[in-house]
Design a protein around this motif. Structure first.
Motif, PDB file in Angstrom:
ATOM      1  N   GLY A 110       2.302  26.283  17.586  1.00  0.00           N
ATOM      2  CA  GLY A 110       2.895  27.561  17.255  1.00  0.00           C
ATOM      3  C   GLY A 110       4.061  27.764  18.176  1.00  0.00           C
ATOM      4  N   LEU A 111       5.440  27.620  17.717  1.00  0.00           N
ATOM      5  CA  LEU A 111       6.452  27.712  18.796  1.00  0.00           C
ATOM      6  C   LEU A 111       7.482  28.919  18.418  1.00  0.00           C
ATOM      7  N   PRO A 112       7.572  29.714  19.458  1.00  0.00           N
ATOM      8  CA  PRO A 112       8.547  30.797  19.180  1.00  0.00           C
ATOM      9  C   PRO A 112      10.102  30.214  19.028  1.00  0.00           C
ATOM     10  N   PRO A 113      10.849  30.486  18.117  1.00  0.00           N
ATOM     11  CA  PRO A 113      12.190  29.992  18.039  1.00  0.00           C
ATOM     12  C   PRO A 113      13.097  29.884  19.223  1.00  0.00           C
ATOM     13  N   ASP A 114      12.894  30.768  20.070  1.00  0.00           N
ATOM     14  CA  ASP A 114      13.881  30.844  21.470  1.00  0.00           C
ATOM     15  C   ASP A 114      13.358  30.023  22.570  1.00  0.00           C
ATOM     16  N   LEU A 115      12.197  29.196  22.261  1.00  0.00           N
ATOM     17  CA  LEU A 115      11.586  28.526  23.167  1.00  0.00           C
ATOM     18  C   LEU A 115      12.411  27.174  23.412  1.00  0.00           C
ATOM     19  N   GLU A 116      12.640  26.844  24.682  1.00  0.00           N
ATOM     20  CA  GLU A 116      13.256  25.618  24.969  1.00  0.00           C
ATOM     21  C   GLU A 116      12.615  24.370  24.223  1.00  0.00           C
ATOM     22  N   ALA A 117      13.282  23.406  23.607  1.00  0.00           N
ATOM     23  CA  ALA A 117      12.800  22.503  22.818  1.00  0.00           C
ATOM     24  C   ALA A 117      12.052  21.385  23.691  1.00  0.00           C
ATOM     25  N   ARG A 118      12.842  21.339  24.837  1.00  0.00           N
ATOM     26  CA  ARG A 118      12.434  20.311  25.736  1.00  0.00           C
ATOM     27  C   ARG A 118      11.004  20.508  26.340  1.00  0.00           C
ATOM     28  N   TRP A 119      10.874  21.707  26.404  1.00  0.00           N
ATOM     29  CA  TRP A 119       9.495  22.274  26.917  1.00  0.00           C
ATOM     30  C   TRP A 119       8.468  21.656  26.076  1.00  0.00           C
ATOM     31  N   VAL A 120       8.713  21.663  24.601  1.00  0.00           N
ATOM     32  CA  VAL A 120       7.832  21.118  23.678  1.00  0.00           C
ATOM     33  C   VAL A 120       7.634  19.624  24.015  1.00  0.00           C
ATOM     34  N   ALA A 121       8.575  18.657  24.080  1.00  0.00           N
ATOM     35  CA  ALA A 121       8.600  17.524  24.363  1.00  0.00           C
ATOM     36  C   ALA A 121       7.986  17.147  25.697  1.00  0.00           C
ATOM     37  N   GLU A 122       8.022  17.868  26.745  1.00  0.00           N
ATOM     38  CA  GLU A 122       7.395  17.689  28.135  1.00  0.00           C
ATOM     39  C   GLU A 122       5.626  18.141  27.702  1.00  0.00           C
ATOM     40  N   LEU A 123       5.489  19.010  26.877  1.00  0.00           N
ATOM     41  CA  LEU A 123       3.951  19.306  26.531  1.00  0.00           C
ATOM     42  C   LEU A 123       3.382  17.928  25.965  1.00  0.00           C
ATOM     43  N   ILE A 124       3.995  17.441  24.901  1.00  0.00           N
ATOM     44  CA  ILE A 124       3.516  16.278  24.103  1.00  0.00           C
ATOM     45  C   ILE A 124       3.524  14.984  25.159  1.00  0.00           C
ATOM     46  N   ASP A 125       4.282  15.066  26.245  1.00  0.00           N
ATOM     47  CA  ASP A 125       4.468  13.864  27.266  1.00  0.00           C
ATOM     48  C   ASP A 125       3.017  14.206  28.042  1.00  0.00           C
ATOM     49  N   GLY A 126       2.706  15.282  28.410  1.00  0.00           N
ATOM     50  CA  GLY A 126       1.650  15.568  29.082  1.00  0.00           C
ATOM     51  C   GLY A 126       0.261  15.101  28.670  1.00  0.00           C
ATOM     52  N   LEU A 127       0.260  15.486  26.916  1.00  0.00           N
ATOM     53  CA  LEU A 127      -0.930  15.269  26.116  1.00  0.00           C
ATOM     54  C   LEU A 127      -1.031  13.977  25.960  1.00  0.00           C
ATOM     55  N   VAL A 128       0.013  13.081  25.597  1.00  0.00           N
ATOM     56  CA  VAL A 128      -0.070  11.697  25.125  1.00  0.00           C
ATOM     57  C   VAL A 128      -0.539  10.846  26.604  1.00  0.00           C
ATOM     58  N   ASP A 129      -0.005  11.258  27.571  1.00  0.00           N
ATOM     59  CA  ASP A 129      -0.341  10.630  28.972  1.00  0.00           C
ATOM     60  C   ASP A 129      -1.901  10.938  29.166  1.00  0.00           C
ATOM     61  N   ALA A 130      -2.277  12.077  29.077  1.00  0.00           N
ATOM     62  CA  ALA A 130      -3.714  12.054  29.138  1.00  0.00           C
ATOM     63  C   ALA A 130      -4.611  11.450  27.907  1.00  0.00           C
TER      64      ALA A 130
END
Length: 358
Positions: A110-130
């Protein structure tokens, strides 16, 4: 320090989710997840649903947990990769507590429209690495606009039916063991909260290794996956539960599910090294952090005395965390702590949504 760009990310660093758009985010996530084909995965990311092959002679073990900004994490204390790592491991911990091997994961954001999209990409990075580290594969999910940021993960694991661990199997006389250390994550959070208001007063504690370890334990918990699998296969434990909401909460819930009481030896508790340092620096109560803090994601086991040797064989293998005997199941309904002077007191409460700490 500049944050490294996620692999393949070609959008402006400051672009918001609304500016990048749902479909562009999904395309990047799909590309990030591209891995070698698996015979157990008939349909991967990109269709309406994934299609997986059940493991022969095994049952599926399913769990889901959501992390909500401001409730389970705050971006002031955790970066996006921390949140991605945590979002997976809180679910892996539940699967581990059932004695199962995790296989697949689904992610809804669930993403607020004004959230930095790069933040989402970094979250995916952390999850995929784990996930990669534990051979778990992210095979789908969903993205939605939301007034509140959240990450909701579902994990599916597999276990043979006779290897599944439950909360309800403990019996009178069974011994109680807990993995690792208790209170580390709570100490890390307490220190981060104090640091945010203490300013220069926190500088002297910055280089304490035990505090640094506690902060890491809070930001990036490690589910005891290998330990849970090993104990499940060994069939030495009669019951198991993770300590996501604190050791005290786990003791009470396991006791209630099994219909037993518990007598815990206060001096046996494997307290995290950082507890004393954090308590000294912040004024937090070390005992409250140890018993009720939560988010350590350790495993609590009940073990019949006749299975003690088999349990020791399973839990002393190389690479597994230490396991400490802390008490015994009793016929009395009370869940109590006995200190070194023989004084008895009730086990404190743990975390409860809508109720705080009991």
């Amino acid at each position: 320090m500049d944050r490294p760009m996620p692999p393949g990310w070609d959008h402006a660093p400051s672009a918001t989710c609304a500016q990048v758009g749902e479909h562009a985010l999904i395309r990047w996530i799909t590309a990030r997840l591209a891995t070698a084909p698996s015979a157990d995965l008939l349909v991967d990311v990109g269709d309406d649903a994934a299609v997986v092959v059940p493991r022969r002679n095994h049952v599926d073990v399913l769990t889901t947990d959501v992390l909500v900004d401001g409730v389970h994490f705050t971006r002031a204390f955790s970066d996006a990769r921390d949140v991605g790592h945590r979002a997976l491991h809180v679910n892996l911990s539940d699967v581990a507590a059932m004695g199962a091997e995790p296989r697949w994961a689904l992610l809804s954001l669930g993403l607020p429209p004004d959230l930095e999209a790069r933040w989402v990409a970094e979250l995916i990075d952390g999850l995929v690495d784990a996930a990669t580290a534990l051979r778990v594969r992210l095979i789908g999910g969903n993205i939605s606009r939301s007034p509140v940021l959240f990450a909701d993960v579902t994990v599916s694991g597999a276990a043979k039916p006779r290897h599944v661990l439950r909360r309800s199997g403990a019996r009178v006389g069974d011994e109680l063991y807990v993995s690792g250390e208790v209170g580390a994550a709570a100490a890390g959070l307490a220190w981060l909260q104090w640091q945010a208001t203490a300013g220069d007063a926190a500088a002297g504690s910055m280089h304490d290794d035990t505090i640094a370890a506690a902060v890491t334990r809070f930001r990036r918990p490690e589910a005891r996956v290998a330990l849970g699998i090993q104990v499940g296969r060994n069939k030495a434990a009669s019951a198991c539960m993770d300590t996501s909401d604190g050791l005290a909460d786990a003791l009470r819930q396991l006791a209630t599910a099994s219909g037993v009481g518990m007598r815990i030896e206060a001096g046996a508790l494997p307290r995290a090294a950082g507890l004393a340092s954090v308590a000294a620096a912040t004024g937090a109560d070390a005992e409250t952090l140890a018993w009720s803090g939560g988010e350590d994601y350790e495993l609590l086991f009940a073990v019949p005395r006749r299975s003690r040797r088999r349990f020791a064989h399973a839990t002393t293998r190389k690479g597994l965390p230490p396991v400490t005997r802390i008490g015994v199941c009793t016929k009395d309904a009370d869940v109590c702590i006995v200190d070194q002077e023989g004084r008895v007191q009730p086990v404190p409460g743990g975390f409860e949504h809508f109720g705080g700490r009991g």
